[in-house]
Design an enzyme around this catalytic site. Structure first.
Site, short mmCIF file in Angstrom:
data_model
loop_
_atom_site.label_atom_id
_atom_site.label_comp_id
_atom_site.label_asym_id
_atom_site.label_seq_id
_atom_site.Cartn_x
_atom_site.Cartn_y
_atom_site.Cartn_z
N ASP A 7 0.88 -1.02 -0.08
CA ASP A 7 -0.21 -0.09 -0.07
C ASP A 7 0.94 1.19 0.12
OD1 ASP A 7 -2.15 1.73 0.38
OD2 ASP A 7 -2.32 1.57 2.24
N GLU A 67 -1.22 -1.50 -4.59
CA GLU A 67 -2.58 -0.92 -4.90
C GLU A 67 -2.52 0.28 -5.78
OE1 GLU A 67 -5.83 -0.23 -1.60
OE2 GLU A 67 -4.63 1.60 -1.59
N ASP A 139 -2.12 0.83 7.25
CA ASP A 139 -1.37 0.90 6.24
C ASP A 139 -0.92 -0.51 5.86
OD1 ASP A 139 -1.20 3.52 5.41
OD2 ASP A 139 -0.03 3.79 7.22
#
Length: 161
Positions: A7, A67, A139
């Protein structure tokens, strides 16, 4: 198969590593890579690259996913996110991994069942899917969700092909 989920973020990049054996998933590790906000953009990106290289060397994933960038209301934030994501893609390419790339809504759909899930729902579902793991913040939870999404995608691709 060892799957790394990322991420990306310039300030904090979440990461999660899982083992996928068929439909069985298990947690291996997770955490956050942080850069120093007072450093220049170039120095922060270089530091992120160094930390990602060490992470890849330590965990030797066989698959990875990142992502995709979502557009913030602040264009500067979106650009910083895109820079960090570029570093992540480069680090993976450097070790020969062609990463999966997933929109946040697709990750939420794969993990929670709805693309409009809240962060708390993602965190709770990741905890349920990977029992016993201690998650190092939102996160890292998001990164583990990316890894889970990619593992599901790879498993579905194997059964179809």
């Amino acid at each position: 198969m060892i799957v790394l989920g990322l991420d990306p973020g310039l300030g904090t990049t979440g990461w999660g590593v899982i083992r996928a054996e068929g439909n069985r998933l298990s947690h291996l590790a997770n955490g956050r890579l942080k850069t120093v906000t007072s450093d220049s953009l170039a120095r922060r990106l270089a530091h992120l690259d160094t930390m990602l290289a060490a992470l890849l060397a330590d965990h030797a994933p066989t698959a990875a996913a990142v992502e995709e960038v979502f557009v913030n209301t602040n264009p500067q934030s979106t650009l910083k996110l895109a820079h960090a994501r570029g570093v992540a893609l480069l680090a993976l390419a450097r070790v020969g991994i062609e990463p999966g790339e997933y929109a946040p809504a697709r990750v939420k759909q794969a993990v929670v069942g709805t693309g409009r899930a809240e962060k708390a729902q993602v965190h709770a579902m990741v905890s349920r899917l990977l029992p016993g793991c201690t998650i190092a913040g939102s996160d890292a939870a998001d990164a583990l969700a990316v890894a889970i999404c990619h593992a599901h995608h790879l498993a579905n691709a194997r059964t179809r092909g």
